[in-house]
Design an enzyme around this catalytic site. Structure first.
Site, PDB file in Angstrom:
ATOM      1  N   HIS A 137       1.127  -0.267 -10.457  1.00  0.00           N
ATOM      2  CA  HIS A 137       0.207  -1.113  -9.689  1.00  0.00           C
ATOM      3  C   HIS A 137      -0.087  -2.411 -10.439  1.00  0.00           C
ATOM      4  CE1 HIS A 137      -2.980  -0.807  -6.322  1.00  0.00           C
ATOM      5  NE2 HIS A 137      -2.671  -2.072  -6.537  1.00  0.00           N
ATOM      6  N   ARG A 167       0.849  -1.186   0.000  1.00  0.00           N
ATOM      7  CA  ARG A 167       0.000   0.000   0.000  1.00  0.00           C
ATOM      8  C   ARG A 167       0.888   1.241   0.000  1.00  0.00           C
ATOM      9  NH1 ARG A 167      -3.120  -3.235  -1.226  1.00  0.00           N
ATOM     10  NH2 ARG A 167      -5.122  -3.805  -0.299  1.00  0.00           N
TER      11      ARG A 167
END
Length: 310
Positions: free
Chosen positions: A273, A225
């Site tokens: 990502h 994260r």
């Protein structure tokens, strides 16, 4: 009577998941009406993505569980209208993808590929890379993903330390927990991999203080994260040489803004990502297994602890 299963996610997800979900339901022998449009009072299960327009669960009085399509649940755990069980996604396909991505970048750092790959004859300096048994790797976060990564790196011969909030026991891994354990884990981290959930307790896990606890010249890999890292502190540590390089796949704002310092920094690798993505086929099987369990009065898998946030 067929179950009513509401698919509550963006339209492009429905296109991806409709067929795999129907096939998984058929394979499990579950008769179901699967749709994006079912009256709330008639819904038995909700297949859900946190960026869905559905944010008020109050009308879903018959629903037995919300089955998340994502591994991350930080955007739903604080929803006060959600009173029924919430299961996070643990997808075997996602796990394998994460293991492969992390292993690739660990090996890149371990072998010094950025240094050794030559494009000209101007610098011919042979060196002998260390063996895996001579390298210390620390995994911060020993959930399903962290444990799978740790086990793979142990298999390859690395000295692996893992840190988690609560005690864990993984064969071949030095498992630490608590504040003192985290400091010890960072002290060992020639290569650190961040796989913690995003909670108030984990925000800025790597900050100006904890970065100094790592060996000088350590490398960081973050597929977890974006909020796990204090960006300003990391940039300062990279500039000072305390951290040699960082590979970052997740960010506080995505896409990463064009003017962010990470783009131009010579010691930062940015990936968009891509470390792990839920695979529709295997994810559909995981969702249907929880539906089967709910109908058989068995415990749901991978239930979220709202107090912990994961």
């Amino acid at each position: 009577m067929p179950l009513n299963i509401l698919f509550a996610a963006r339209p492009e997800r429905w296109v991806t998941y409709e067929t795999p979900l129907r096939q998984a339901l058929d394979a499990a022998g579950i008769a179901a009406h699967l749709s994006t449009d079912i009256a709330p009072q008639d819904v038995d299960y909700i297949v859900y993505a946190p960026n869905s327009p559905l944010q008020d669960f109050t009308p879903y009085t018959r629903a037995k569980a919300v089955l998340n399509l994502w591994a991350g649940v930080e955007n739903i755990t604080n929803n006060e209208t959600l009173k029924i069980p919430l299961a996070r996604m643990v997808d075997p396909g996602l796990t394998k993808g994460m293991v492969e991505w992390v292993t690739g970048h660990v090996m890149r750092y371990h072998l010094g590929l950025d240094t050794d790959i030559r494009k000209t004859d101007s610098d011919w300096t042979p060196r002998t890379p260390p063996l895996a048994q001579e390298r210390q790797v620390t995994i911060l976060g020993l959930g399903a993903l962290g444990a799978a990564v740790a086990e793979t790196l142990v298999y390859l011969g690395f000295n692996v330390t893992g840190w988690s909030r609560s005690p864990k026991d993984i064969a071949g891994v030095t498992c630490l927990h608590g504040d003192a354990g985290r400091a010890d884990a960072l002290h060992r981290a020639e290569i650190a991999v961040l796989l913690l959930p995003n909670t108030p307790d984990t925000e800025n896990t790597l900050n100006a203080e904890t970065l100094t606890q790592m060996p000088a010249g350590a490398c960081i890999i973050n597929p977890g994260r974006g909020a796990l890292i204090d960006d300003d502190a990391l940039l300062a540590a990279l500039d000072s040489g305390q951290i040699a390089h960082a590979t970052l796949d997740v960010f506080r704002v995505e896409p990463l803004p064009a003017d962010h310092p990470y783009w131009a920094h010579p010691k930062v690798t940015v990936t968009p990502h891509i470390a792990a993505e839920t695979r529709a086929t295997t994810a559909a099987q995981a969702i249907v297994e929880n539906i089967r369990r709910g109908e058989a009065d068995e415990d749901f898998l991978h239930l979220v602890d709202r107090a912990k946030g994961y």
